[in-house]
Design a protein around this motif. Sequence first.
Motif, PDB file in Angstrom:
ATOM      1  N   UNK A  45      16.889  10.770 -53.539  1.00  0.00           N
ATOM      2  CA  UNK A  45      15.572  10.143 -53.722  1.00  0.00           C
ATOM      3  C   UNK A  45      14.844   9.878 -52.410  1.00  0.00           C
ATOM      4  N   UNK A  46      15.587   9.504 -51.352  1.00  0.00           N
ATOM      5  CA  UNK A  46      14.925   9.216 -50.083  1.00  0.00           C
ATOM      6  C   UNK A  46      14.309  10.471 -49.473  1.00  0.00           C
ATOM      7  N   UNK A  47      14.952  11.622 -49.676  1.00  0.00           N
ATOM      8  CA  UNK A  47      14.399  12.873 -49.164  1.00  0.00           C
ATOM      9  C   UNK A  47      13.149  13.258 -49.951  1.00  0.00           C
ATOM     10  N   UNK A  48      13.187  13.100 -51.255  1.00  0.00           N
ATOM     11  CA  UNK A  48      12.012  13.440 -52.062  1.00  0.00           C
ATOM     12  C   UNK A  48      10.838  12.518 -51.740  1.00  0.00           C
ATOM     13  N   UNK A  49      11.117  11.237 -51.507  1.00  0.00           N
ATOM     14  CA  UNK A  49      10.033  10.324 -51.116  1.00  0.00           C
ATOM     15  C   UNK A  49       9.429  10.751 -49.782  1.00  0.00           C
ATOM     16  N   UNK A  50      10.287  11.209 -48.864  1.00  0.00           N
ATOM     17  CA  UNK A  50       9.794  11.688 -47.579  1.00  0.00           C
ATOM     18  C   UNK A  50       8.904  12.911 -47.729  1.00  0.00           C
ATOM     19  N   UNK A  51       9.290  13.837 -48.607  1.00  0.00           N
ATOM     20  CA  UNK A  51       8.484  15.035 -48.846  1.00  0.00           C
ATOM     21  C   UNK A  51       7.151  14.673 -49.504  1.00  0.00           C
ATOM     22  N   UNK A  52       7.188  13.725 -50.429  1.00  0.00           N
ATOM     23  CA  UNK A  52       5.953  13.271 -51.084  1.00  0.00           C
ATOM     24  C   UNK A  52       5.015  12.636 -50.058  1.00  0.00           C
ATOM     25  N   UNK A  53       5.560  11.798 -49.183  1.00  0.00           N
ATOM     26  CA  UNK A  53       4.746  11.155 -48.141  1.00  0.00           C
ATOM     27  C   UNK A  53       4.130  12.193 -47.210  1.00  0.00           C
ATOM     28  N   UNK A  54       4.913  13.209 -46.877  1.00  0.00           N
ATOM     29  CA  UNK A  54       4.397  14.254 -45.988  1.00  0.00           C
ATOM     30  C   UNK A  54       3.222  14.978 -46.642  1.00  0.00           C
ATOM     31  N   UNK A  55       3.358  15.258 -47.927  1.00  0.00           N
ATOM     32  CA  UNK A  55       2.270  15.926 -48.648  1.00  0.00           C
ATOM     33  C   UNK A  55       1.009  15.087 -48.703  1.00  0.00           C
ATOM     34  N   UNK A  56       1.165  13.789 -48.929  1.00  0.00           N
ATOM     35  CA  UNK A  56       0.003  12.894 -48.971  1.00  0.00           C
ATOM     36  C   UNK A  56      -0.705  12.858 -47.623  1.00  0.00           C
ATOM     37  N   UNK A  57       0.085  12.809 -46.555  1.00  0.00           N
ATOM     38  CA  UNK A  57      -0.510  12.761 -45.222  1.00  0.00           C
ATOM     39  C   UNK A  57      -1.174  14.080 -44.840  1.00  0.00           C
ATOM     40  N   UNK A  58      -0.607  15.187 -45.316  1.00  0.00           N
ATOM     41  CA  UNK A  58      -1.143  16.503 -44.959  1.00  0.00           C
ATOM     42  C   UNK A  58      -2.379  16.857 -45.775  1.00  0.00           C
ATOM     43  N   UNK A  59      -2.326  16.579 -47.064  1.00  0.00           N
ATOM     44  CA  UNK A  59      -3.371  17.068 -47.972  1.00  0.00           C
ATOM     45  C   UNK A  59      -4.050  15.954 -48.754  1.00  0.00           C
ATOM     46  N   UNK A  60      -3.296  14.947 -49.136  1.00  0.00           N
ATOM     47  CA  UNK A  60      -3.831  13.942 -50.051  1.00  0.00           C
ATOM     48  C   UNK A  60      -3.463  14.316 -51.470  1.00  0.00           C
ATOM     49  N   UNK A  61      -4.428  14.263 -52.364  1.00  0.00           N
ATOM     50  CA  UNK A  61      -4.186  14.602 -53.766  1.00  0.00           C
ATOM     51  C   UNK A  61      -5.078  15.772 -54.159  1.00  0.00           C
ATOM     52  N   UNK A  62      -4.481  16.769 -54.805  1.00  0.00           N
ATOM     53  CA  UNK A  62      -5.224  17.924 -55.304  1.00  0.00           C
ATOM     54  C   UNK A  62      -5.383  17.794 -56.814  1.00  0.00           C
ATOM     55  N   UNK A  63      -6.606  17.844 -57.276  1.00  0.00           N
ATOM     56  CA  UNK A  63      -6.864  17.723 -58.706  1.00  0.00           C
ATOM     57  C   UNK A  63      -7.091  19.105 -59.322  1.00  0.00           C
ATOM     58  N   UNK A  64      -6.435  19.329 -60.442  1.00  0.00           N
ATOM     59  CA  UNK A  64      -6.655  20.555 -61.211  1.00  0.00           C
ATOM     60  C   UNK A  64      -7.196  20.139 -62.564  1.00  0.00           C
ATOM     61  N   UNK A  65      -8.375  20.616 -62.878  1.00  0.00           N
ATOM     62  CA  UNK A  65      -9.009  20.255 -64.145  1.00  0.00           C
ATOM     63  C   UNK A  65      -9.025  21.465 -65.061  1.00  0.00           C
ATOM     64  N   UNK A  66      -8.301  21.373 -66.175  1.00  0.00           N
ATOM     65  CA  UNK A  66      -8.250  22.486 -67.122  1.00  0.00           C
ATOM     66  C   UNK A  66      -8.180  21.952 -68.541  1.00  0.00           C
ATOM     67  N   UNK A  67      -9.024  22.495 -69.371  1.00  0.00           N
ATOM     68  CA  UNK A  67      -8.997  22.144 -70.787  1.00  0.00           C
ATOM     69  C   UNK A  67      -8.381  23.255 -71.626  1.00  0.00           C
ATOM     70  N   UNK A  68      -7.949  24.314 -70.954  1.00  0.00           N
ATOM     71  CA  UNK A  68      -7.411  25.470 -71.668  1.00  0.00           C
ATOM     72  C   UNK A  68      -5.889  25.472 -71.564  1.00  0.00           C
ATOM     73  N   UNK A  69      -5.226  25.079 -72.630  1.00  0.00           N
ATOM     74  CA  UNK A  69      -3.768  25.010 -72.642  1.00  0.00           C
ATOM     75  C   UNK A  69      -3.120  26.388 -72.638  1.00  0.00           C
ATOM     76  N   UNK A  70      -3.917  27.431 -72.812  1.00  0.00           N
ATOM     77  CA  UNK A  70      -3.365  28.784 -72.871  1.00  0.00           C
ATOM     78  C   UNK A  70      -3.465  29.516 -71.537  1.00  0.00           C
TER      79      UNK A  70
END
Length: 495
Positions: A45-70
């Motif tokens: 868990x500590x490694x995954x939290x570190x990877x998540x933190x790195x992603x937030x610092x590098x990019x932030x949050x990426x939003x994908x908006x899709x209404x097409x489940x197919x």
Amino acid sequence: MLGRNEHKILERAVGLLKSRDVTGVDYARCAARLTYQLCSAYYLPELERGLIDYGKNLIGVNYVSSNDELVVAFLDDFALDNRGLSEQYLIELCRSYDKVFYIVNRPPPIHRGSSISKIIAEYCNVEVKFVAGLNVDEKIKSICSLLQSTNAARVFCHLSPWSVEATIALSTMSGLKKTLIDITDHNFWLGASIFDDFIGFRDYGRVLAVQERGISPDKYMVLRYYPILPSKVVKFDLNVPSTAVVLFSGSNFFKIYGDDGRFFNLIDEILTENSDAYFVFAGSGNPIKFKSFWSRSQNKNRVLLLGPTNNIAGLFNRCDVFVNTYPHFGGLMTHYAVSLGKPVVGFRGVYAHNFAEDVIHETCDAQISIADQSEFVSFMNALIRSDVKRKEHANSCKKYIRDHDDFHRDFGEIKASGFVANAPLTATSINILAVKSLYSEIESKWMGYSDMIIVSELGWSFILKNPFWAVLFFTKSAWKLARILFYRISKGRVA
């Protein structure tokens, strides 16, 4: 539990990731590979939290908006024939969705003439994209950009256990359902806290995910796969007498290393008791231990070592009995044997992960894996000595053959459920300490790859800057070189 030195690398990875240092990603990959090599943990868990933190610092949050489940994406680290389940899932996604974006997490191309290239050519609703980038951050951003451009509702991920760039990128994605295809259910992998749901291939993986990775049972579904068979089987020639009973096994060599060489001793005993039996092994990886054992055996002239082969169906057709590997069985090879009408049997020992019946079918009652050593040898002798017995056993397995239509039906049920597992958790007893002890033995006595992992991920500078690792690495390397030279001088080899 991680060893002291592996824990140091993990701590270093977490610290560097928190400080936004890109070398932390290399340390994270190294920590993940070492954890996998030693099976010292199933979730960090500590490694995954570190990877998540790195992603937030590098990019932030990426939003994908899709209404097409197919519309879905398929992120694949490999895109290689018979590597994991790339072909099975690519076919299924193309059959089940209107549009599939196949995102390959490696440089192009996909080899012409490969099964995957033929699948892409066959289906008009698949579009291939390749992850670009010369460094870690560029690759992470490329994965994010490609996923955003698809407007997919869900991404299916077919990843290596240490796929750090993909893990970081996926952790930043919002509005996109993330499904991990669990192809290494027996060992460590990254992403337990990042994915929305998981699809494995047997009950063992589901139990392990719940008990050791903290995954909710309703988030882990089981979808048993099927082998991709060639449309035409080419004859395979073996240099054995026409009257020989051919026992065949195959895998990466690590699957037969461990438990004090028990697999070798079992095969040797069976060959001694059956003078007309020949043992053929098709393997990849390091064969030195294999060759060393058989060079000392009185049965060495009835052992054939082959390299990896593209004509696996032809080889199966030429053999009489498929012997599963031990102490790690081969799931895909079991499927091949059953589908090609060959009797398959393996020694299971005390390890629940070797229960091959679980891979074939949840109600499989064919005797495919045997826990008792004497019973296994006795059953093997019976198969070798009776063609009728071999046919009977092959037929008992054959009724459990799966194909793409079975896979399609079962995937459809998962899709209809909204990717929620409703089946109760099976009562599978897993001796975690025994499994970890086995991996420790394989690494220390048979493989010894940990130091090479460190060099490949962190470079020579890490070794040279750390006196402890430098002494350890060069001592082990000198010992390995001495053993190789001694072996070559003694000219021990297997035909």
